[in-house]
Design an enzyme around this catalytic site. Structure first.
Site: not given
Ligand code: PSU
Ligand code: MN
Length: 304
Positions: A24, A85, A105, A139, A158
């Site tokens: 990614e 993003k 992702v 997500s 995490k």
């Molecule tokens: N978790 C990490 N590092 C990252 C991400 C998640 O430890 O860089 C990134 C990935 O690209 C994941 C995105 O798909 O954050 C998820 O973002 P959101 O929570 O806004 O969906």
């Molecule tokens: Mn979100």
């Protein structure tokens, strides 16, 4: 189709049944600071090559989904400011506006599926945020895992997220969660989360077999392949737990919302841990790249 451009190297690898691993670009543009983002992106590609597969970093550039970025293109992702993003919802807009987009992702899974790449390595996936039952901040990675046929190798989820609810949500969506050599689901910086992983595999071959069986049966969607962080980089729960709590408090106090939450928390945690979280993050991504390269090779060999 006009909207995808696959590099010659990746095209040739797919045609000659070599393993290919998608990577990614959000982790480059929004997940790590410069210059570690650039160094890590290039080193991760190298790890995949050393393990006998071909890397395919994916991003949105010049009105196309690009699969297999050159070194210069990776550098562009690492250095550019104001990169969008891009998750599923943003893809069409970013392409039609010819903006530069870093795929999350979910965005990367879509690009991988379009190109025929079946395995993808990253650090951590998104999930149900803490208090997600009220904010509905879940997500798009999770729903994508139920749609695109791509296996995602990650170090778990995490604890900035609600791990329990994330696992429940994935179960509802029918997404297999298979942990490599452990029966406990990992928590990114920690090899253990306190949550059981419902599936376990002891080799790349077992994982490849499961994925191929799933897709041969036309059971749509991918899988979470959870690879615990190597123990020497494991951060103690009491240290990372406090850093995460402090980062979450600052996020709330500053009114950070939506897609800005994850990048904000990652950079705060790095600051609070004095860079230790970044070191662990880099180590676990490489560890995931290694496993992904081996799974991709197995899948390519078994394809007829
Ligand atoms: N978790 C990490 N590092 C990252 C991400 C998640 O430890 O860089 C990134 C990935 O690209 C994941 C995105 O798909 O954050 C998820 O973002 P959101 O929570 O806004 O969906
Ligand atoms: Mn979100």
């Amino acid at each position: 189709m006009n909207y995808i451009e696959i590099s010659t190297e990746v095209k040739e690898a797919l045609a000659s049944k070599k393993g290919v691993v998608a990577l990614e670009s959000t982790i480059i543009s929004h997940g790590m600071p410069y210059p570690q983002n650039l160094e890590t992106a290039l080193e991760v590609e190298q790890v995949i090559r050393e393990n006998g597969s071909i890397p395919a970093t994916i991003a949105i550039m010049d009105g196309k989904v690009k699969v297999g970025l050159s070194k210069d293109e990776i550098q562009r992702m690492a250095e550019s400011k104001n990169v969008r993003k891009v998750s599923r919802r943003d893809i069409a807009y970013t392409i039609s506006q010819k903006e530069l987009g870093a795929t999350t992702v979910s965005g990367t899974m879509i690009g991988a599926q379009m190109a025929g790449v079946k395995i993808f390595a990253t650090g951590g996936i998104g999930g149900v945020h803490r208090d997600g039952e009220n904010t509905l901040d879940i997500s798009a990675d999770l729903t994508e895992l139920s749609k695109s046929n791509v296996g995602v190798v990650c170090a778990g989820v995490k604890s900035i997220l609600d791990i329990g609810r994330t696992l429940e949500y994935l179960e509802t969506l029918g997404v297999p969660i298979i942990t490599y050599k452990s029966s406990e689901f990992p928590a990114f910086f920690c090899s253990k989360s306190g949550f059981t992983s419902h599936l376990k595999a002891d080799s790349a071959e077992e994982i490849a077999n499961m994925l191929q069986t799933k897709w041969q049966m036309d059971l749509k969607g991918g899988a979470v392949i959870a690879n615990p962080i190597p123990t020497e980089y494991d951060i103690k729960e009491e240290i990372i737990g406090k850093a995460i709590d402090d980062a979450l408090k600052e996020c709330n106090d500053n009114g950070i919302k939506g897609k800005d939450v994850t990048p904000f928390l990652l950079s705060k945690i790095k600051e609070i841990t004095g860079g230790d979280s970044l070191k662990s993050n880099i180590a676990l991504v490489k560890n995931n790249a290694r496993l992904a390269a081996n799974i991709a090779k197995q899948i390519a060999q078994k394809e007829d």
